[in-house]
Motif scaffolding. Structure first.
Motif, PDB file in Angstrom:
ATOM      1  N   ARG A   6      -3.998-103.573 -24.896  1.00  0.00           N
ATOM      2  CA  ARG A   6      -5.117-104.126 -24.115  1.00  0.00           C
ATOM      3  C   ARG A   6      -5.072-105.649 -24.203  1.00  0.00           C
ATOM      4  NH1 ARG A   6      -9.267-102.387 -21.491  1.00  0.00           N
ATOM      5  NH2 ARG A   6      -8.905-100.235 -22.078  1.00  0.00           N
ATOM      6  N   PHE A   7      -5.339-106.316 -23.078  1.00  0.00           N
ATOM      7  CA  PHE A   7      -5.302-107.776 -23.038  1.00  0.00           C
ATOM      8  C   PHE A   7      -6.418-108.281 -22.134  1.00  0.00           C
ATOM      9  CE2 PHE A   7      -2.665-106.154 -19.641  1.00  0.00           C
ATOM     10  CZ  PHE A   7      -2.896-106.993 -18.563  1.00  0.00           C
ATOM     11  N   THR A   8      -6.629-109.583 -22.148  1.00  0.00           N
ATOM     12  CA  THR A   8      -7.655-110.190 -21.299  1.00  0.00           C
ATOM     13  C   THR A   8      -7.011-111.181 -20.341  1.00  0.00           C
ATOM     14  OG1 THR A   8      -8.149-111.976 -22.859  1.00  0.00           O
ATOM     15  CG2 THR A   8      -9.457-109.962 -23.052  1.00  0.00           C
ATOM     16  N   VAL A   9      -7.696-111.398 -19.239  1.00  0.00           N
ATOM     17  CA  VAL A   9      -7.285-112.346 -18.206  1.00  0.00           C
ATOM     18  C   VAL A   9      -8.511-113.172 -17.839  1.00  0.00           C
ATOM     19  CG1 VAL A   9      -6.440-112.564 -15.842  1.00  0.00           C
ATOM     20  CG2 VAL A   9      -5.546-110.769 -17.294  1.00  0.00           C
ATOM     21  N   VAL A  10      -8.338-114.462 -17.681  1.00  0.00           N
ATOM     22  CA  VAL A  10      -9.433-115.341 -17.272  1.00  0.00           C
ATOM     23  C   VAL A  10      -9.213-115.725 -15.814  1.00  0.00           C
ATOM     24  CG1 VAL A  10     -10.609-117.533 -17.687  1.00  0.00           C
ATOM     25  CG2 VAL A  10      -9.713-116.207 -19.619  1.00  0.00           C
ATOM     26  N   CYS A  11     -10.254-115.517 -14.992  1.00  0.00           N
ATOM     27  CA  CYS A  11     -10.159-115.786 -13.540  1.00  0.00           C
ATOM     28  C   CYS A  11     -11.400-116.528 -13.054  1.00  0.00           C
ATOM     29  CB  CYS A  11     -10.088-114.477 -12.753  1.00  0.00           C
ATOM     30  SG  CYS A  11      -8.726-113.396 -13.143  1.00  0.00           S
ATOM     31  N   LEU A  46     -11.693-110.847 -18.030  1.00  0.00           N
ATOM     32  CA  LEU A  46     -11.590-109.412 -17.798  1.00  0.00           C
ATOM     33  C   LEU A  46     -10.734-108.761 -18.865  1.00  0.00           C
ATOM     34  CD1 LEU A  46     -10.823-109.575 -13.972  1.00  0.00           C
ATOM     35  CD2 LEU A  46     -13.058-109.338 -15.063  1.00  0.00           C
ATOM     36  N   THR A  47     -11.080-107.537 -19.214  1.00  0.00           N
ATOM     37  CA  THR A  47     -10.273-106.775 -20.154  1.00  0.00           C
ATOM     38  C   THR A  47      -9.477-105.734 -19.373  1.00  0.00           C
ATOM     39  OG1 THR A  47     -10.333-105.361 -22.112  1.00  0.00           O
ATOM     40  CG2 THR A  47     -12.255-105.290 -20.702  1.00  0.00           C
ATOM     41  N   LEU A  48      -8.160-105.682 -19.633  1.00  0.00           N
ATOM     42  CA  LEU A  48      -7.253-104.849 -18.846  1.00  0.00           C
ATOM     43  C   LEU A  48      -6.236-104.143 -19.732  1.00  0.00           C
ATOM     44  CD1 LEU A  48      -6.361-107.523 -16.160  1.00  0.00           C
ATOM     45  CD2 LEU A  48      -7.863-105.589 -15.799  1.00  0.00           C
ATOM     46  N   VAL A  49      -5.582-103.159 -19.141  1.00  0.00           N
ATOM     47  CA  VAL A  49      -4.359-102.584 -19.694  1.00  0.00           C
ATOM     48  C   VAL A  49      -3.317-102.639 -18.583  1.00  0.00           C
ATOM     49  CG1 VAL A  49      -5.464-101.104 -21.425  1.00  0.00           C
ATOM     50  CG2 VAL A  49      -5.070-100.222 -19.136  1.00  0.00           C
ATOM     51  N   ARG A  50      -2.069-102.541 -18.951  1.00  0.00           N
ATOM     52  CA  ARG A  50      -0.963-102.701 -18.010  1.00  0.00           C
ATOM     53  C   ARG A  50      -1.069-101.758 -16.808  1.00  0.00           C
ATOM     54  NH1 ARG A  50       5.003-102.233 -20.404  1.00  0.00           N
ATOM     55  NH2 ARG A  50       3.846-103.277 -22.021  1.00  0.00           N
ATOM     56  N   THR A  51      -1.546-100.539 -17.015  1.00  0.00           N
ATOM     57  CA  THR A  51      -1.577 -99.533 -15.936  1.00  0.00           C
ATOM     58  C   THR A  51      -2.792 -99.650 -15.016  1.00  0.00           C
ATOM     59  OG1 THR A  51      -2.657 -97.983 -17.423  1.00  0.00           O
ATOM     60  CG2 THR A  51      -0.235 -97.874 -17.276  1.00  0.00           C
ATOM     61  N   ASP A  52      -3.663-100.621 -15.254  1.00  0.00           N
ATOM     62  CA  ASP A  52      -4.853-100.756 -14.406  1.00  0.00           C
ATOM     63  C   ASP A  52      -4.508-101.036 -12.951  1.00  0.00           C
ATOM     64  OD1 ASP A  52      -6.687-100.154 -16.344  1.00  0.00           O
ATOM     65  OD2 ASP A  52      -7.230-102.230 -16.789  1.00  0.00           O
ATOM     66  N   ARG A  53      -3.376-101.628 -12.691  1.00  0.00           N
ATOM     67  CA  ARG A  53      -2.980-101.921 -11.314  1.00  0.00           C
ATOM     68  C   ARG A  53      -3.024-100.642 -10.466  1.00  0.00           C
ATOM     69  NH1 ARG A  53       1.341-105.970  -9.724  1.00  0.00           N
ATOM     70  NH2 ARG A  53       1.339-106.212 -11.962  1.00  0.00           N
ATOM     71  N   GLN A  54      -2.517 -99.522 -11.014  1.00  0.00           N
ATOM     72  CA  GLN A  54      -2.489 -98.252 -10.286  1.00  0.00           C
ATOM     73  C   GLN A  54      -3.739 -97.409 -10.538  1.00  0.00           C
ATOM     74  OE1 GLN A  54      -0.005 -98.972 -12.632  1.00  0.00           O
ATOM     75  NE2 GLN A  54       1.404 -99.892 -11.174  1.00  0.00           N
ATOM     76  N   ASN A  55      -4.335 -97.537 -11.718  1.00  0.00           N
ATOM     77  CA  ASN A  55      -5.428 -96.644 -12.111  1.00  0.00           C
ATOM     78  C   ASN A  55      -6.785 -96.984 -11.501  1.00  0.00           C
ATOM     79  OD1 ASN A  55      -3.720 -95.119 -13.671  1.00  0.00           O
ATOM     80  ND2 ASN A  55      -4.277 -96.116 -15.592  1.00  0.00           N
ATOM     81  N   TYR A  76     -13.568-103.821 -12.401  1.00  0.00           N
ATOM     82  CA  TYR A  76     -13.136-104.434 -13.648  1.00  0.00           C
ATOM     83  C   TYR A  76     -14.338-104.610 -14.550  1.00  0.00           C
ATOM     84  CZ  TYR A  76      -9.041-105.689 -10.872  1.00  0.00           C
ATOM     85  OH  TYR A  76      -7.941-105.648 -10.059  1.00  0.00           O
ATOM     86  N   ASN A  77     -14.079-104.602 -15.856  1.00  0.00           N
ATOM     87  CA  ASN A  77     -15.101-104.905 -16.851  1.00  0.00           C
ATOM     88  C   ASN A  77     -14.747-106.220 -17.512  1.00  0.00           C
ATOM     89  OD1 ASN A  77     -17.069-102.768 -16.892  1.00  0.00           O
ATOM     90  ND2 ASN A  77     -15.454-101.431 -17.657  1.00  0.00           N
ATOM     91  N   THR A  78     -15.762-107.041 -17.726  1.00  0.00           N
ATOM     92  CA  THR A  78     -15.555-108.272 -18.468  1.00  0.00           C
ATOM     93  C   THR A  78     -15.583-107.949 -19.957  1.00  0.00           C
ATOM     94  OG1 THR A  78     -17.904-108.816 -18.655  1.00  0.00           O
ATOM     95  CG2 THR A  78     -16.763-109.572 -16.654  1.00  0.00           C
ATOM     96  N   VAL A  79     -15.249-108.927 -20.776  1.00  0.00           N
ATOM     97  CA  VAL A  79     -15.304-108.706 -22.220  1.00  0.00           C
ATOM     98  C   VAL A  79     -16.739-108.463 -22.679  1.00  0.00           C
ATOM     99  CG1 VAL A  79     -13.168-109.920 -22.758  1.00  0.00           C
ATOM    100  CG2 VAL A  79     -15.309-111.191 -22.663  1.00  0.00           C
ATOM    101  N   GLY A  80     -17.719-108.870 -21.876  1.00  0.00           N
ATOM    102  CA  GLY A  80     -19.125-108.598 -22.156  1.00  0.00           C
ATOM    103  C   GLY A  80     -19.597-107.280 -21.571  1.00  0.00           C
TER     104      GLY A  80
END
Length: 186
Positions: free
Chosen positions: A141-146, A69-78, A114-118
């Motif tokens: 922007r960062f990615t997380v693998v789940c 997944l591609t994220l930014v720090r504020t996605d938790r609230q946004n 969420y959006n994946t890197v694809g």
């Protein structure tokens, strides 16, 4: 009546089309229409599958997929979704009428988009409960693998990617499920 026209004559019985010939023509026409309908039905189904399953081909309810997944720090609230769908206890943070459900993003049952890197859209729950997500997050922007446990599908959801932004309906069917074992790639 015109002078060069002959008076109407009765058609002889042997010149009329035979009932068997008429039945064969009707049967041929009905068969042709049935074949056309079958071809149309097949092509419509093929078009539907291409439109709604092209990105997440092979994603099945009950399966588990590794996703990045591609994220930014504020996605938790946004990030938020609105829907009345409840699958296995997983639900959006807002009802379809946009009334808030008493839950926080840290609740492992609240779905967020969420959006994946694809660039594949999914609705996932439990991302923010993972150990790596509780510590300091990167500023950019960062990615997380789940591991993504697919528990259902929905088309009746609306999503937003910023607090205060309007909810937009999802255009295609999206998967929904739980995210576990999430890690920041090092």
């Amino acid at each position: 009546m015109f002078p060069d026209q002959e008076p109407d004559r009765e058609v002889p019985a042997d010149a009329r089309p035979a009932p068997q010939r008429l039945n064969a023509l009707v049967l041929s026409l009905a068969s042709f229409c049935l074949i056309l309908f079958g071809v149309w039905l097949f092509s419509a189904g093929k078009r539907y599958r291409e439109e709604y399953a092209q990105i997440t081909e092979g994603w099945r309810v009950g399966s588990t997929r590794a996703v990045e997944l591609t994220l930014v720090r504020t996605d938790r609230q946004n990030l938020a979704c609105a829907s009345d769908v409840n699958v296995g206890g997983l639900h959006c943070g807002f009802r379809r009428d946009l009334g808030a459900v008493a839950a926080s993003p840290e609740d492992p049952r609240v779905l967020q988009p969420y959006n994946t890197v694809g660039n594949e859209l999914l609705l996932g729950a439990g991302l923010w409960t993972s150990a790596d997500m509780k510590g300091p997050l990167p500023a950019a922007r960062f990615t997380v693998v789940c591991n993504y446990h697919i528990e259902g599908l929905t088309r009746s959801a609306a999503i937003r990617f910023a607090v205060g932004a309007p909810f937009a309906p999802v255009g295609n069917t999206v998967t929904l499920g739980s995210l576990t074992d999430c890690v920041l790639p090092r």
